[in-house]
Scaffold this motif. Structure first.
Motif, PDB file in Angstrom:
ATOM      1  N   SER A  48       0.819  -1.211   0.000  1.00 23.12           N
ATOM      2  CA  SER A  48       0.000   0.000   0.000  1.00 23.12           C
ATOM      3  C   SER A  48       0.854   1.263   0.000  1.00 23.12           C
ATOM      4  CB  SER A  48      -0.920   0.005   1.229  1.00 23.12           C
ATOM      5  OG  SER A  48      -1.626   1.222   1.314  1.00 23.12           O
ATOM      6  N   ASP A  49       0.356   2.298  -0.689  1.00 19.66           N
ATOM      7  CA  ASP A  49       1.013   3.601  -0.678  1.00 19.66           C
ATOM      8  C   ASP A  49       0.528   4.477   0.464  1.00 19.66           C
ATOM      9  OD1 ASP A  49       2.364   2.907  -2.992  1.00 19.66           O
ATOM     10  OD2 ASP A  49       0.844   3.773  -4.308  1.00 19.66           O
ATOM     11  N   ASP A  50      -0.491   4.016   1.193  1.00 21.89           N
ATOM     12  CA  ASP A  50      -1.105   4.823   2.253  1.00 21.89           C
ATOM     13  C   ASP A  50      -0.940   4.104   3.587  1.00 21.89           C
ATOM     14  OD1 ASP A  50      -2.715   6.323   3.934  1.00 21.89           O
ATOM     15  OD2 ASP A  50      -4.297   6.616   2.448  1.00 21.89           O
ATOM     16  N   VAL A  51       0.165   4.391   4.277  1.00 18.57           N
ATOM     17  CA  VAL A  51       0.495   3.715   5.534  1.00 18.57           C
ATOM     18  C   VAL A  51       0.752   4.747   6.618  1.00 18.57           C
ATOM     19  CG1 VAL A  51       2.065   2.114   6.696  1.00 18.57           C
ATOM     20  CG2 VAL A  51       1.503   1.773   4.281  1.00 18.57           C
ATOM     21  N   THR A  52       0.157   4.521   7.785  1.00 16.99           N
ATOM     22  CA  THR A  52       0.310   5.430   8.928  1.00 16.99           C
ATOM     23  C   THR A  52       0.784   4.656  10.148  1.00 16.99           C
ATOM     24  OG1 THR A  52      -1.466   6.870   8.130  1.00 16.99           O
ATOM     25  CG2 THR A  52      -0.895   7.028  10.466  1.00 16.99           C
ATOM     26  N   LEU A  53       1.743   5.235  10.864  1.00 21.36           N
ATOM     27  CA  LEU A  53       2.191   4.675  12.136  1.00 21.36           C
ATOM     28  C   LEU A  53       1.444   5.371  13.264  1.00 21.36           C
ATOM     29  CD1 LEU A  53       6.092   4.246  12.079  1.00 21.36           C
ATOM     30  CD2 LEU A  53       4.415   2.522  12.723  1.00 21.36           C
ATOM     31  N   LEU A  54       0.752   4.607  14.100  1.00 21.73           N
ATOM     32  CA  LEU A  54       0.061   5.140  15.272  1.00 21.73           C
ATOM     33  C   LEU A  54       0.832   4.751  16.519  1.00 21.73           C
ATOM     34  CD1 LEU A  54      -3.606   4.060  14.397  1.00 21.73           C
ATOM     35  CD2 LEU A  54      -2.544   6.283  13.964  1.00 21.73           C
ATOM     36  N   THR A  55       1.271   5.725  17.291  1.00 18.74           N
ATOM     37  CA  THR A  55       2.004   5.405  18.519  1.00 18.74           C
ATOM     38  C   THR A  55       1.091   5.351  19.738  1.00 18.74           C
ATOM     39  OG1 THR A  55       2.522   7.653  19.237  1.00 18.74           O
ATOM     40  CG2 THR A  55       3.937   6.687  17.527  1.00 18.74           C
ATOM     41  N   LEU A  56      -0.161   5.808  19.596  1.00 19.51           N
ATOM     42  CA  LEU A  56      -1.127   5.853  20.707  1.00 19.51           C
ATOM     43  C   LEU A  56      -0.578   6.623  21.907  1.00 19.51           C
ATOM     44  CD1 LEU A  56      -2.543   2.201  20.657  1.00 19.51           C
ATOM     45  CD2 LEU A  56      -3.235   4.182  19.291  1.00 19.51           C
ATOM     46  N   GLY A  57       0.249   7.619  21.603  1.00 19.09           N
ATOM     47  CA  GLY A  57       0.793   8.459  22.662  1.00 19.09           C
ATOM     48  C   GLY A  57       2.042   7.914  23.307  1.00 19.09           C
ATOM     49  N   GLU A  58       2.517   6.743  22.879  1.00 19.73           N
ATOM     50  CA  GLU A  58       3.735   6.148  23.418  1.00 19.73           C
ATOM     51  C   GLU A  58       4.949   6.620  22.615  1.00 19.73           C
ATOM     52  OE1 GLU A  58       3.926   4.219  26.059  1.00 19.73           O
ATOM     53  OE2 GLU A  58       1.755   4.036  26.436  1.00 19.73           O
ATOM     54  N   GLN A  59       6.129   6.356  23.166  1.00 21.63           N
ATOM     55  CA  GLN A  59       7.355   6.809  22.536  1.00 21.63           C
ATOM     56  C   GLN A  59       7.830   5.807  21.485  1.00 21.63           C
ATOM     57  OE1 GLN A  59       8.871   9.780  23.282  1.00 21.63           O
ATOM     58  NE2 GLN A  59      10.329   9.426  21.620  1.00 21.63           N
ATOM     59  N   LEU A  60       8.298   6.309  20.350  1.00 24.30           N
ATOM     60  CA  LEU A  60       8.970   5.480  19.355  1.00 24.30           C
ATOM     61  C   LEU A  60      10.480   5.616  19.544  1.00 24.30           C
ATOM     62  CD1 LEU A  60       7.216   5.974  15.888  1.00 24.30           C
ATOM     63  CD2 LEU A  60       7.312   3.889  17.246  1.00 24.30           C
ATOM     64  N   ASP A  61      11.185   4.497  19.509  1.00 30.91           N
ATOM     65  CA  ASP A  61      12.642   4.524  19.602  1.00 30.91           C
ATOM     66  C   ASP A  61      13.213   4.508  18.184  1.00 30.91           C
ATOM     67  OD1 ASP A  61      12.407   4.432  22.338  1.00 30.91           O
ATOM     68  OD2 ASP A  61      12.608   2.250  22.441  1.00 30.91           O
TER      69      ASP A  61
END
Length: 311
Positions: free
Chosen positions: A175-188
């Motif tokens: 897919s060309d339409d991808v979103t990362l959801l962190t739900l308010g948590e931290q990404l490393d």
């Protein structure tokens, strides 16, 4: 020795696709087998799989389990409902304690043990939707069903160092339409990794989700404090908890996540103790677990002692 429990050639802990395949092979090798199943196979969560060979129109996880149980039953394999609470080394192999649903416990002896205990997905904490993965509202394996996401709006729930690779995998494959959801948590993220994600076309939404709407077997909308988000498919990439406690208690080799190391015969570092399926380091796929079962069962049969005259 008369007070000792009767010894079986192999105790199989777990009655999912991998465990039942191992039982089928061993019974066809004319070996005595005991399968103990807690009734929590991860495969049962699959709404419909289209990458299992021979089932071109798709098959649910529950149907896979039902068909395997029926097949194994033709060779008198019945998965006993219960929980194996401990496994320990003993003369001639292993001893294990089995606890039944009513709380009664008994001891069994086995020359070999196969752990097909699997793993548990870490579920996302979404408002108003407990057990989202179990209910099929959230998917967990784009390798299994990412093909059905071609051209659709896809979101991946991520946390820490989990999820970034999955989002990139979906973006480059489906897919060309991808979103990362962190739900308010931290990404490393590594230096420059956030910019690299955006260049690859992956959107990052760091805000917590405060509400959502679900329509039948899908989540229709997710709301943050700033916006309302709409996706066709939602994946959770928060990792797994491996059910490897029985092996760890015996000192079996494992990785930092407590997934088990096995050799080319699917034997752990503890001689006579085998592991197959999702509890093993590697690719978590039903067909992989079935293949591991074939390796393990054949090695057990070729290396396992024959019963003594007393037995």
């Amino acid at each position: 020795m008369s007070d000792d429990p009767a010894i079986v050639d192999c105790l199989i802990v777990g009655g999912g696709p991998a465990g039942l395949t191992a039982a089928l092979y061993l019974k066809r090798f004319r070996r005595s087998v005991l399968v103990v199943d807690g009734g929590e196979s991860r495969a049962a969560w699959i709404p419909e799989s289209h990458n299992i060979p021979f089932f071109s129109h798709g098959i649910s996880g529950k149907e896979i389990l039902a068909r395997e149980r029926e097949h194994a039953a033709r060779y008198d394999v019945v998965a006993e409902t219960g929980r194996v609470t401990d496994v320990r080394k003993s003369e001639g192999g292993f001893r294990a304690t089995i606890e039944s649903p009513n709380g009664a416990a008994r001891e069994v002896a086995a020359r070999r043990v196969v752990l097909a205990t699997g793993a548990v997905d870490v579920e996302p904490d979404l408002p108003d939707v407990p057990d989202a993965v179990r209910r099929g509202l959230v998917r967990y394996c784009p390798i299994c069903d990412g093909y059905e996401a071609i051209g659709k709006r896809v979101a991946v729930i991520a946390r820490g160092d989990r999820g970034v690779g999955e989002a990139i995998f979906i973006r480059r494959t489906y897919s060309d339409d991808v979103t990362l959801l962190t739900l308010g948590e931290q990404l490393d993220l590594e230096p420059g990794q956030e910019e690299d994600l955006r260049e690859k076309g992956v959107t990052i939404v760091p805000e917590p989700v405060v509400g959502l709407d679900h329509e039948g077997d899908a989540i229709g909308a997710m709301r943050t404090a700033q916006q309302e988000l709409h996706f066709d498919i939602l994946y959770s990439a928060l990792g797994l908890r491996y059910r490897s406690e029985l092996a760890l208690a015996l000192g079996a080799r494992h990785d930092e996540r407590k997934a088990l190391w096995v050799d080319e015969h699917c034997q752990t570092s503890v001689k006579g103790l085998y592991a197959i399926g999702d509890v093993v380091i590697g690719l978590d796929q039903i067909v992989v677990g079935m293949g591991q079962a074939a390796f393990a069962a054949t090695h057990i049969h070729n290396r396992c002692e024959y019963p003594t005259e007393d037995e």
